[in-house]
Design a protein around this motif. Structure first.
Motif, mmCIF file in Angstrom:
data_model
loop_
_atom_site.group_PDB
_atom_site.id
_atom_site.type_symbol
_atom_site.label_atom_id
_atom_site.label_comp_id
_atom_site.label_asym_id
_atom_site.label_seq_id
_atom_site.Cartn_x
_atom_site.Cartn_y
_atom_site.Cartn_z
ATOM 1 N N HIS A 10 0.819 -1.141 -0.006
ATOM 2 C CA HIS A 10 -0.072 -0.052 -0.208
ATOM 3 C C HIS A 10 0.653 1.354 -0.124
ATOM 4 O O HIS A 10 0.717 2.196 -0.806
ATOM 5 C CB HIS A 10 -1.121 -0.019 1.210
ATOM 6 C CG HIS A 10 -1.810 1.295 1.266
ATOM 7 N ND1 HIS A 10 -1.455 2.421 2.081
ATOM 8 C CD2 HIS A 10 -2.959 1.369 0.835
ATOM 9 C CE1 HIS A 10 -2.490 3.201 1.771
ATOM 10 N NE2 HIS A 10 -3.064 2.701 1.005
ATOM 11 N N ASP A 55 -1.629 -2.344 -5.893
ATOM 12 C CA ASP A 55 -2.761 -2.979 -5.496
ATOM 13 C C ASP A 55 -2.624 -4.382 -5.370
ATOM 14 O O ASP A 55 -1.795 -5.121 -6.340
ATOM 15 C CB ASP A 55 -3.760 -2.730 -6.694
ATOM 16 C CG ASP A 55 -4.473 -1.199 -6.689
ATOM 17 O OD1 ASP A 55 -4.492 -0.542 -5.752
ATOM 18 O OD2 ASP A 55 -4.790 -0.871 -7.674
ATOM 19 N N ARG A 73 -7.760 -6.598 0.704
ATOM 20 C CA ARG A 73 -8.725 -6.700 -0.332
ATOM 21 C C ARG A 73 -8.577 -8.245 -0.850
ATOM 22 O O ARG A 73 -7.426 -8.677 -0.720
ATOM 23 C CB ARG A 73 -8.519 -5.911 -1.427
ATOM 24 C CG ARG A 73 -8.827 -4.507 -1.103
ATOM 25 C CD ARG A 73 -9.205 -3.452 -2.329
ATOM 26 N NE ARG A 73 -10.395 -3.977 -3.028
ATOM 27 C CZ ARG A 73 -11.728 -3.466 -2.385
ATOM 28 N NH1 ARG A 73 -11.772 -2.616 -1.159
ATOM 29 N NH2 ARG A 73 -12.840 -3.923 -3.016
#
Length: 384
Positions: A108, A113, A226
């Protein structure tokens, strides 16, 4: 293809088809669906050393521990052994989760990503606790354009790349391969950095950018990461299981658990058809139904022979040789479109791999000669 519950169409294994030890493991993996199956299984003579060994092989030690913990019909010595192994697995899951947090924070900070899939992320998604799923490494998915930057970040964190390639080999590997394996300290295979779901020769093309767009945020041990959405996770789990010949019950347990979470089956069937993995998904769900009692809404005809073969390997704890021609023939049988089988065959025959690069040393200036090396090695394997 129509979407309808087809439970009655699948033939369930006859009682007594499996050994008492394997039947016990099946009962542990589906205890939430049939509580009586576990009680029946424990009424048979059980060779507990075999149960412990098979639970490790099939990567379902947490399921076994959770199912039999505190039961009076399980010997105290077995309870103690299971508790010790479960605690070891729980500590490992906690350590891997902490490492995942460290890595994702570094990504990050570098504006990379990343999606965490399988490993602790899947344990959290399916079981609300990474310790309730057995895994051996971390799997991180990045876009192809971020691979080199991600490698640099991992090196800064102390990770060592296990594969050393020349510049020309690395360029080819980024095109045909799908992951770099990294080690940390004494653990040589701790992390897999992936930019595809499978190597290119499998001819299964997921839309990676769309998977990033559909990704969801989950929380693990107080930090957020994520991961794949549930529907993408199902497709990936089915393909991953097929890649390994559905060799472990843990794979089917994950698939069965995910199927119970409420999925958009209509979208998944359409997406599987677009990718060409309807048969792979059908085999996975059929196995989860036949062995674990999953009520599934997607029936694919003509998979009975393949599922019977998989069940034989499962019960005998057979490890597949993924380098054999028999393996690749079996993989082609799992594809429903002749175009995909053709692409897989051509890519398998004409794409040099790490095996060729390690078997014969050729300078980057003469790199195309590896195509001849590839053909020669395949011919030698076929003759053998």
């Amino acid at each position: 293809m129509a979407i309808a519950v087809q439970v009655e169409m699948a033939v369930r294994p006859e009682r007594g088809q499996f050994s008492p030890e394997f039947e016990l493991l099946l009962a542990c993996c589906q205890s939430s669906r049939d509580g009586h199956r576990l009680t029946r299984a424990l009424q048979s003579p059980i060779h507990w050393d075999s149960v412990l060994r098979l639970s490790e092989h099939h990567r379902i030690l947490p399921a076994l521990h959770s199912a039999v913990y505190g039961r009076e019909d399980v010997p105290a010595s077995i309870q103690s052994a299971l508790r010790s192994r479960f605690q070891t697995n729980a500590l490992k899951a906690l350590r891997f989760s902490a490492e995942l947090a460290r890595i994702t924070r570094a990504f990050h900070d570098s504006e990379i990503d990343v999606l965490a899939h399988k490993g602790p992320a899947l344990g959290q998604l399916l079981y609300r606790d990474p310790a309730l799923r057995q895994f051996g490494d971390l799997d991180l998915l990045v876009r192809p354009r971020n691979v080199m930057q991600a490698k640099a970040v991992l090196r800064d964190l102390g990770y060592e790349l296990q594969l050393q390639l020349s510049p020309r080999q690395e360029k080819a590997y980024l095109s045909s391969g799908y992951e770099y394996v990294f080690g940390l300290n004494d653990e040589r295979n701790l992390l897999e950095l992936q930019w595809r779901i499978l190597p290119r020769f499998y001819a299964i093309e997921f839309g990676l950018e769309a998977m990033f767009e559909r990704s969801v945020e989950i929380q693990i041990e107080g930090f957020r990461v994520r991961s794949l959405c549930r529907e993408d996770s199902m497709l990936v789990l089915c393909v991953h299981a097929a890649k390994h010949g559905w060799a472990h019950l843990g794979m089917l347990r994950d698939i069965a658990m995910l199927a119970d979470l409420g999925l958009d089956w209509k979208w998944m069937v359409a997406e599987a058809g677009k990718i060409g993995i309807n048969r792979i998904m059908g085999i996975s769900l059929r196995l989860a139904h036949d062995l674990l009692g999953l009520a599934y809404p997607h029936e694919v005809q003509g998979v009975e022979k393949l599922t019977r073969h998989v069940v034989r390997n499962l019960t005998s704890a057979t490890e597949l040789n993924t380098e054999s021609l028999a393996y690749f023939r079996a993989m082609m049988q799992t594809r429903e479109r002749w175009q995909d089988r053709l692409r897989m065959g051509l890519r398998l025959a004409f794409t040099p791999s790490v095996g060729e690069w390690q078997a014969v040393r050729i300078s980057d200036a003469l790199f195309p000669l590896y195509h001849a090396v590839r053909m020669a090695r395949l011919m030698k394997r076929a003759l053998a």
